[in-house]
Design a protein around this motif. Sequence first.
Motif, short mmCIF file in Angstrom:
data_model
loop_
_atom_site.label_atom_id
_atom_site.label_comp_id
_atom_site.label_asym_id
_atom_site.label_seq_id
_atom_site.Cartn_x
_atom_site.Cartn_y
_atom_site.Cartn_z
N VAL A 440 0.85 -1.19 0.00
CA VAL A 440 0.00 0.00 0.00
C VAL A 440 0.89 1.24 0.00
N GLU A 441 0.64 2.15 -0.93
CA GLU A 441 1.48 3.35 -1.05
C GLU A 441 1.42 4.21 0.20
N GLU A 442 0.24 4.32 0.82
CA GLU A 442 0.11 5.16 2.01
C GLU A 442 0.93 4.66 3.19
N PHE A 443 1.38 3.40 3.15
CA PHE A 443 2.18 2.83 4.22
C PHE A 443 3.57 2.44 3.73
N SER A 444 4.01 2.97 2.61
CA SER A 444 5.28 2.54 2.02
C SER A 444 6.48 3.01 2.83
N THR A 445 6.37 4.10 3.58
CA THR A 445 7.44 4.57 4.47
C THR A 445 6.84 4.85 5.84
N PHE A 446 7.70 4.91 6.83
CA PHE A 446 7.21 5.16 8.18
C PHE A 446 6.61 6.56 8.29
N GLN A 447 7.20 7.54 7.57
CA GLN A 447 6.64 8.89 7.60
C GLN A 447 5.24 8.92 6.99
N LYS A 448 5.06 8.19 5.89
CA LYS A 448 3.73 8.15 5.28
C LYS A 448 2.72 7.46 6.20
N CYS A 449 3.18 6.49 6.97
CA CYS A 449 2.28 5.84 7.93
C CYS A 449 1.75 6.84 8.95
N ILE A 450 2.63 7.72 9.41
CA ILE A 450 2.21 8.72 10.40
C ILE A 450 1.16 9.65 9.81
N PHE A 451 1.42 10.16 8.60
CA PHE A 451 0.45 11.06 7.97
C PHE A 451 -0.84 10.33 7.62
N THR A 452 -0.74 9.06 7.23
CA THR A 452 -1.95 8.30 6.92
C THR A 452 -2.82 8.14 8.14
N GLN A 453 -2.20 7.90 9.30
CA GLN A 453 -2.99 7.75 10.52
C GLN A 453 -3.64 9.06 10.94
N PHE A 454 -2.99 10.18 10.71
CA PHE A 454 -3.66 11.46 10.95
C PHE A 454 -4.85 11.64 10.02
N ARG A 455 -4.72 11.16 8.79
CA ARG A 455 -5.84 11.22 7.86
C ARG A 455 -6.98 10.31 8.33
N ILE A 456 -6.66 9.16 8.91
CA ILE A 456 -7.71 8.28 9.45
C ILE A 456 -8.48 9.00 10.55
N VAL A 457 -7.75 9.71 11.41
CA VAL A 457 -8.41 10.45 12.49
C VAL A 457 -9.36 11.50 11.93
N LEU A 458 -8.98 12.12 10.81
CA LEU A 458 -9.82 13.14 10.18
C LEU A 458 -10.88 12.55 9.27
N GLY A 459 -10.89 11.23 9.09
CA GLY A 459 -11.92 10.59 8.29
C GLY A 459 -11.57 10.43 6.82
N ASP A 460 -10.34 10.74 6.42
CA ASP A 460 -9.92 10.63 5.02
C ASP A 460 -9.03 9.40 4.87
N PHE A 461 -9.64 8.28 4.51
CA PHE A 461 -8.87 7.03 4.42
C PHE A 461 -9.60 6.07 3.50
N ASP A 462 -8.80 5.30 2.74
CA ASP A 462 -9.34 4.28 1.84
C ASP A 462 -9.12 2.92 2.49
N PHE A 463 -10.18 2.36 3.04
CA PHE A 463 -10.08 1.11 3.77
C PHE A 463 -9.85 -0.08 2.86
N GLU A 464 -10.28 0.01 1.61
CA GLU A 464 -10.20 -1.14 0.70
C GLU A 464 -8.76 -1.57 0.44
N HIS A 465 -7.81 -0.61 0.41
CA HIS A 465 -6.42 -0.97 0.13
C HIS A 465 -5.83 -1.81 1.26
N THR A 466 -6.08 -1.43 2.51
CA THR A 466 -5.55 -2.21 3.63
C THR A 466 -6.23 -3.57 3.71
#
Length: 646
Positions: A440-466
């Motif tokens: 998954v591109e959103e989790f390809s680096t540790f920095q992207k994982c951090i930003f992706t989790q902030f997006r999950i908190v804000l409700g902006d996340f694509d669950f189908e990829h995970t």
Amino acid sequence: MEPTAAAQLPVVDHRVTGRGAPKPRETSTSEQELKDMLRELVIYVIFLIDLCILAFGMVSIDMYHLNTVMSHLFMEPTEGEDGFGSIRTKADFWKFVEGPLLDGLYWDKWYNNTTLTLQNYSHIYYENLLLGVAQVRQVKVRNNTCSIYPYFHSFLDDCYSEYHYQAEDRSDDALRNESEWKYTPATSLSPWYLGTMGLYGSGGYLFTLPKSKQESMEKLASLKQNNWLTRGTRVVFIDFSTYNANLNLFCIVKLVVEFPATGGAFTSIHIYSVKLLRYITRYDYFLASCEIIFCLFIITFIIQEAIKIVKLKREYFRSGWSWLDLMLLMVSILAITFNIYSTVEVSLLMEELLSDANVYPDFYFLTFWQVLYNNMIAVNIFFAWIKVWVLKYVRFNKTMEQLSSTLSRCAKDIIGFAIMFFIVFFAYAQFGYLVFGSQVEEFSTFQKCIFTQFRIVLGDFDFEHTEAANRILGPIYFITFVFFVFFVLLNMFLAIINDTYSEVKADYEVMPSHKLPIRDLFRHSCDTVLTKLKMKKPEEDTQPAAEKSESKELPATRKKHVPKKEKSPSKVSELQTMKEKHQMMYLSAQNMASGPAQGYVTAADFQQLLSYTAELGKELNNTNARLRRIIRNMQHQKDAAGKPAR
């Protein structure tokens, strides 16, 4: 007990000073201090306006439009041709440079196929003059810069690692003498480029495209035939610059194609529209005067801070506001330095860069400093607005002071909560990186994982990829993260803020305000100025003389009834606090009594007087209880001393 004796006792609010409850700040601000603060605020607002004029004078909507049309020219070419973003292999790269790139750089005909007058110069979109020629540069790595497992030696002879400075290829081709086959070292001041796959130097193998489109096509075909791109090629830069005389804007374009060690290609485009020729129109000279005013303000602030440092010494550096002032001054000094350096360099290099029309004018260096200057100004304005918002000026507003008190009072709780929050947050980040990082591109680096989790908190996340990456751990990760972080931890954070704000609001309702509203002081100052300018008649004082004399003599009369006695050092601070508080209560009541509406008390004033009365009643009851305990203890001591005598 006389009423004046109660004035000697310290006033204590048991709702506020109970065990475990923090004390509210009691501050008394005189009218002179308010005037000084208002004067300082006006000066600072003028400085902020001047800074905003400088900042917004350097940017315009035309810069965005110019960047947009340049991007569309190469990213969205005509039908039947692939754009720059569609490059995936080295073959796609050659197809792009031989087609859309040359079509976008050379505009030698009008839309009806008539030849333009200036045949030696290209005008992109007929409005943007191509300065000099375009430059193409590649950076390569050497062969055998990585280790091959012994089992594969019989299958693999060559090995080209990912790019790093030690592995860069700097050798020349002995059979060819053209510049594109010779390594050109980087200049000392050329900035490096931070790409998706690495940090690249400014040296490499480069060549420039001729002024003629036909000659450029022949040269590109020759390089393609002779394998100018190799397996060791890691990045290719295409640079060119344009100038729009209609807007006085330089547009510097950098097209980047990275060829990672994994194979394939990744593209990125960088377009910078800057105003390098600063002083041409009248508005430009107005901005120059604002720059001079800005420098004078900075010099004045430096002198003020130096005086404060000399007076306060170590105490100066113990305040967070002092560090904010120093940071603001440092950023301002850097911005002024960058501005002077950029202006001098442009004036010195502009004629040299444009002297030969057959070479590439490197405006990227000047653009880098100009963009850096713009960023410094942006950071400066940010800290300036923060200073206006959170500095001492906001304490004259009750709501802002409550907000400041809430944040300062719950700071320790928030720090403790933040430690717990980020432990859980980073635990989920490393879990997502290890489980989904390779798919998954959103989790390809540790920095992207951090930003992706902030997006999950804000409700902006694509669950189908995970879920597609891992059908078991994907849903478990998503559900548990949302539950613990969103529903539990974030609500704990809000509870801390709400609970503290409720306590602060209750304290401020009990605690009377001793501050003169700044709006009244500002109105009074404006009236004074208008009166001196004879634009407004002076207001007559309608207060009776008897009330004035009474108001002047009343504090002195009350002081005479206070018996003088020796005070122990341990009670000095309590008595001083009591004295200041009762004086402020008296002055506040006196101001309400001497207002413009004689004999009229508003509901707010009545509530304030009622709170004063209730507070004094509590203190009198408390004092009475203390006196009873003292009398009872004295009686017990007297009885105990009488028994041995018998």
